[in-house]
Design a protein around this motif. Structure first.
Motif, short mmCIF file in Angstrom:
data_model
loop_
_atom_site.label_atom_id
_atom_site.label_comp_id
_atom_site.label_asym_id
_atom_site.label_seq_id
_atom_site.Cartn_x
_atom_site.Cartn_y
_atom_site.Cartn_z
N GLN A 66 0.81 -1.22 0.00
CA GLN A 66 0.00 0.00 0.00
C GLN A 66 0.84 1.27 0.00
O GLN A 66 0.41 2.30 -0.45
CB GLN A 66 -0.94 0.00 1.21
N GLN A 67 2.07 1.21 0.50
CA GLN A 67 2.85 2.42 0.69
C GLN A 67 3.96 2.58 -0.35
O GLN A 67 4.97 3.19 -0.07
CB GLN A 67 3.44 2.39 2.10
N VAL A 68 3.78 2.04 -1.53
CA VAL A 68 4.80 2.14 -2.58
C VAL A 68 4.54 3.37 -3.42
O VAL A 68 3.43 3.59 -3.90
CB VAL A 68 4.79 0.87 -3.47
N ASP A 69 5.56 4.21 -3.58
CA ASP A 69 5.47 5.37 -4.46
C ASP A 69 5.90 4.91 -5.86
O ASP A 69 7.09 4.67 -6.11
CB ASP A 69 6.36 6.50 -3.95
N TYR A 70 4.94 4.78 -6.74
CA TYR A 70 5.19 4.21 -8.06
C TYR A 70 6.25 5.00 -8.82
O TYR A 70 7.17 4.42 -9.40
CB TYR A 70 3.88 4.17 -8.85
N LYS A 71 6.14 6.33 -8.84
CA LYS A 71 7.10 7.14 -9.61
C LYS A 71 8.52 6.97 -9.08
O LYS A 71 9.47 6.86 -9.86
CB LYS A 71 6.67 8.61 -9.58
N THR A 72 8.68 6.94 -7.78
CA THR A 72 10.00 6.77 -7.20
C THR A 72 10.55 5.39 -7.53
O THR A 72 11.73 5.25 -7.89
CB THR A 72 9.95 6.96 -5.67
N ALA A 73 9.71 4.36 -7.43
CA ALA A 73 10.15 3.00 -7.73
C ALA A 73 10.59 2.88 -9.19
O ALA A 73 11.61 2.25 -9.48
CB ALA A 73 9.02 2.02 -7.43
N THR A 75 11.63 5.34 -11.17
CA THR A 75 12.84 6.14 -11.34
C THR A 75 14.06 5.38 -10.84
O THR A 75 15.10 5.33 -11.51
CB THR A 75 12.71 7.48 -10.59
#
Length: 84
Positions: A66-73, A75
């Motif tokens: 639930q706490q995954v930042d898609y854009k950061t992952a 990148t």
């Protein structure tokens, strides 16, 4: 089911000339441009097809964090793959 109905729209001559020029440059018809712009204004989206039984069976098979930042992952993955 894809149906269409004829419609008559009246534009002022200078506007119509610019619209026809845009149609020629984009390789579309005036009707296609008017339809596209109308759909954009209405926020219209085509209906999505139903999922195949195979895809439906796979749906939910992987737990999602639930706490995954898609854009950061994404990148970080790109930087790991191609370097900085």
């Amino acid at each position: 089911m894809n149906t269409s109905s004829p419609i008559t729209v009246h534009f002022e001559q200078p506007f119509l000339e610019r619209l026809e020029q845009l149609a020629r440059l984009s390789g579309k018809s005036v009707a296609e441009i008017v339809e596209l712009q109308t759909k954009l204004q209405l926020g219209w989206r085509p209906p999505t097809p139903p999922l195949s039984p195979e895809v439906q069976a796979l749906k939910g098979s992987l737990p999602l964090l639930q706490q995954v930042d898609y854009k950061t992952a994404v990148t970080e993955a790109i930087l790991r793959k191609y370097g900085a």
